[in-house]
Design an enzyme around this catalytic site. Structure first.
Site, PDB file in Angstrom:
ATOM      1  N   ASP A 121       6.619   1.299   1.826  1.00  0.00           N
ATOM      2  CA  ASP A 121       6.478   0.246   0.787  1.00  0.00           C
ATOM      3  C   ASP A 121       7.197   0.449  -0.366  1.00  0.00           C
ATOM      4  O   ASP A 121       7.878  -0.280  -1.012  1.00  0.00           O
ATOM      5  CB  ASP A 121       5.020   0.507   0.436  1.00  0.00           C
ATOM      6  CG  ASP A 121       3.894   0.227   1.614  1.00  0.00           C
ATOM      7  OD1 ASP A 121       3.975   1.177   2.363  1.00  0.00           O
ATOM      8  OD2 ASP A 121       3.369  -0.752   1.525  1.00  0.00           O
ATOM      9  N   ASP A 132       0.921  -1.323  -0.065  1.00  0.00           N
ATOM     10  CA  ASP A 132       0.005   0.019  -0.057  1.00  0.00           C
ATOM     11  C   ASP A 132       0.793   1.212   0.122  1.00  0.00           C
ATOM     12  O   ASP A 132       0.868   1.953   0.937  1.00  0.00           O
ATOM     13  CB  ASP A 132      -0.836  -0.050   1.393  1.00  0.00           C
ATOM     14  CG  ASP A 132      -0.300   0.300   2.540  1.00  0.00           C
ATOM     15  OD1 ASP A 132      -0.871   0.700   3.428  1.00  0.00           O
ATOM     16  OD2 ASP A 132       0.934  -0.463   2.372  1.00  0.00           O
ATOM     17  N   HIS A 135       9.676   0.570   8.177  1.00  0.00           N
ATOM     18  CA  HIS A 135       9.027  -0.652   8.510  1.00  0.00           C
ATOM     19  C   HIS A 135       9.274  -1.817   7.555  1.00  0.00           C
ATOM     20  O   HIS A 135       9.819  -2.931   7.447  1.00  0.00           O
ATOM     21  CB  HIS A 135       7.413  -0.712   8.704  1.00  0.00           C
ATOM     22  CG  HIS A 135       7.267   0.568   9.843  1.00  0.00           C
ATOM     23  ND1 HIS A 135       7.067   0.439  11.167  1.00  0.00           N
ATOM     24  CD2 HIS A 135       6.899   1.732   9.593  1.00  0.00           C
ATOM     25  CE1 HIS A 135       6.716   1.272  11.817  1.00  0.00           C
ATOM     26  NE2 HIS A 135       6.623   2.153  10.878  1.00  0.00           N
ATOM     27  N   ASP A 136       8.638  -1.662   6.270  1.00  0.00           N
ATOM     28  CA  ASP A 136       8.422  -2.463   5.359  1.00  0.00           C
ATOM     29  C   ASP A 136       9.471  -3.241   4.670  1.00  0.00           C
ATOM     30  O   ASP A 136       9.616  -4.428   4.360  1.00  0.00           O
ATOM     31  CB  ASP A 136       7.286  -1.959   4.138  1.00  0.00           C
ATOM     32  CG  ASP A 136       6.049  -1.538   4.567  1.00  0.00           C
ATOM     33  OD1 ASP A 136       5.519  -0.823   3.929  1.00  0.00           O
ATOM     34  OD2 ASP A 136       5.603  -2.146   5.574  1.00  0.00           O
TER      35      ASP A 136
HETATM   36  O1  RIB Z   1       2.485   0.214  10.939  1.00  0.00           O
HETATM   37  C1  RIB Z   1       3.379   0.345   9.724  1.00  0.00           C
HETATM   38  C2  RIB Z   1       2.665  -0.260   8.368  1.00  0.00           C
HETATM   39  O2  RIB Z   1       1.586   0.625   8.078  1.00  0.00           O
HETATM   40  C3  RIB Z   1       3.735  -0.062   7.285  1.00  0.00           C
HETATM   41  O3  RIB Z   1       3.326  -0.978   6.228  1.00  0.00           O
HETATM   42  C4  RIB Z   1       3.385   1.155   6.786  1.00  0.00           C
HETATM   43  O4  RIB Z   1       3.524   1.545   5.042  1.00  0.00           O
HETATM   44  C5  RIB Z   1       1.656   1.149   6.762  1.00  0.00           C
HETATM   45  O5  RIB Z   1       1.069   0.396   5.800  1.00  0.00           O
HETATM   46 CA    CA Z   2       2.597  -0.593   3.838  1.00  0.00          CA
END
Ligand code: RIB
Ligand code: CA
Length: 314
Positions: free
Chosen positions: A15, A10, A244-245
Site C-alpha cells: 500500500d 490498509d 500487489h497494490d
Molecule cells: O493479498 C494482498 C493484499 O492484501 C494487498 O493489498 C496487501 O496489502 C493486503 O492488503
Molecule cells: Ca493493501
C-alpha cells in the site's frame, strides 16, 4: 488530464508504494484523499502508517479514518507479513513521525460527499485493502455508484490459489460480504488479483534498482521491501514477494503495461473452505454477463521501471 482518485488502503508495505507512486505521478494522478481501513494491521496502525507515508513523500494529502473492522466478521490481520507496525523495515528503522493529521469526516462520508460533489464519471476509486469502506459508502448512498468513473481494486484470484486460505485472497477474505456487495453493485469494476500480482516479483535486481535509482524515497522503500520480501520468499520459494497494490496505480498511469479481459466474477460468501473465493469465469463457461475487467498479464520490468523512476521524483 490527470485522473482524480480516492485511494482506500490498509498500509501495509505494498500500500505504501502505491500511495508514493500516486503522489509522485502528478501529471497522471490527482489524489483527492486517502481513506484508510483496518486490514493488514488494525486501523490505528494503518491510519498512522498512511500519515507517515504522506509525510515521507513530503506532499499534501488529506487522510480519513474508515472502518476498523469488517461488516459481519471479526477482523483478520497480517502482521506475519507486514510486521507488528504494518511497516516494519529490514534495518529496523521506523518511518519518521507524521506531520499530517486525520480529517474529521469518516472515510465513507468523504467518499460519498466527494462523488456527489464532483462531476459525474470524474472520480476514480482505488481500493487496495478490504472493501468495507467502499461497501458502506455504496450502502449509504447507492446514487454514487453510477457516478463512479471506475473502481480499481487489488483483490481476488482466478487461477491462483488464495494467499490467506487455499481459496481466498486476503482483501476479499477479510470482508467477503463487503466484497460481494461491491462486485454485485453494478459499479464499473476493474480487478487486479493474484493472477496478475504474482507476476510482479520484487527480485534482487529490481530491489537493487529501487535502492540505487529511486532517490531519497527509493532508499526508504528499499528498506521496507527488504522486510516485506522475507515472508513470501520463505512461503513461495520465489525470487521475491509480489508487489500487489501499486499495480492498480500503474494501470491508471500506463495501462499498456497490462493485458485485461472482461469476465464474470462472483464472491463466495458461504461459510466454509471457499469463503472469500472470487469465482472467476475465465472461459465464459456460464452465460452470466461479464461484470469485471480482470488483469491477466503484465510486463513486470516496465512496472518496476515506472515505480523506480517515479519514486526518484519525490
Ligand atoms: O493479498 C494482498 C493484499 O492484501 C494487498 O493489498 C496487501 O496489502 C493486503 O492488503
Ligand atoms: Ca493493501
Amino acid at each position: 488530464m490527470a485522473k482524480r482518485i480516492i485511494l482506500d488502503c490498509d498500509p501495509g508495505h505494498d500500500d505504501a508504494v502505491a500511495i508514493l507512486l500516486a503522489l509522485a505521478s502528478t501529471e497522471e494522478i490527482e489524489l483527492l484523499g486517502l481513506t484508510v481501513v483496518g486490514g493488514n494491521v488494525p486501523l490505528h496502525s494503518t491510519l498512522l502508517n498512511a500519515r507517515k507515508v504522506v509525510t515521507l513523500a513530503q506532499r499534501e494529502c488529506k487522510v480519513f479514518a474508515g472502518c476498523p473492522r469488517p461488516m459481519m466478521r471479526d477482523i483478520v490481520t497480517a502482521e506475519h507479513v507486514h510486521g507488528e507496525t504494518g511497516l516494519d523495515s529490514g534495518s529496523g528503522q521506523p518511518l519518521g513521525e507524521p506531520t499530517v493529521g486525520v480529517e474529521p469526516d469518516h472515510a465513507a462520508n468523504f467518499i460519498v460527499d466527494t462523488i456527489r460533489a464532483e462531476p459525474e464519471q470524474s472520480v476514480t476509486l482505488v481500493a487496495i485493502g478490504p472493501l468495507t469502506n467502499i461497501a458502506i459508502a455504496f450502502a449509504m448512498a447507492p446514487d454514487i455508484i453510477p457516478r463512479v468513473r471506475e473502481l480499481v481494486i487489488m483483490g481476488g484470484a482466478g487461477f491462483e490459489p488464495g494467499n490467506i486460505t487455499p481459496a481466498a485472497e486476503f482483501n476479499i477474505y477479510v470482508d467477503p460480504q463487503a466484497a460481494r456487495a461491491v462486485f454485485e453493485s453494478g459499479v464499473n469494476l476493474t480487478m487486479f488479483g493474484l493472477d496478475l500480482t504474482h507476476q510482479m516479483l520484487i527480485t534482487p535486481d529490481r530491489l537493487a534498482k529501487i535502492n540505487a535509482d529511486g532517490g531519497r524515497v527509493g532508499k526508504v522503500v528499499g528498506d521496507l521491501l527488504d522486510f516485506f520480501n522475507q515472508y513470501d520468499i520463505s512461503k513461495y520459494g520465489w525470487e521475491g514477494a509480489p508487489l500487489h497494490d501499486p499495480c492498480t496505480i500503474a494501470y491508471l498511469i500506463e495501462p499498456a503495461i497490462f493485458d485485461m479481459k472482461k469476465m464474470h466474477v462472483v464472491v463466495d460468501t458461504t461459510d466454509g473452505p471457499s469463503l472469500g473465493r472470487t469465482v472467476t469465469d475465465w472461459w465464459a463457461a456460464t452465460d452470466e454477463t461479464p461484470n469485471v475487467l480482470v488483469a491477466t498479464r503484465g510486463d513486470a520490468d516496465r512496472f518496476f521501471a515506472l515505480i523506480t523512476e517515479r519514486l526518484s521524483l519525490l
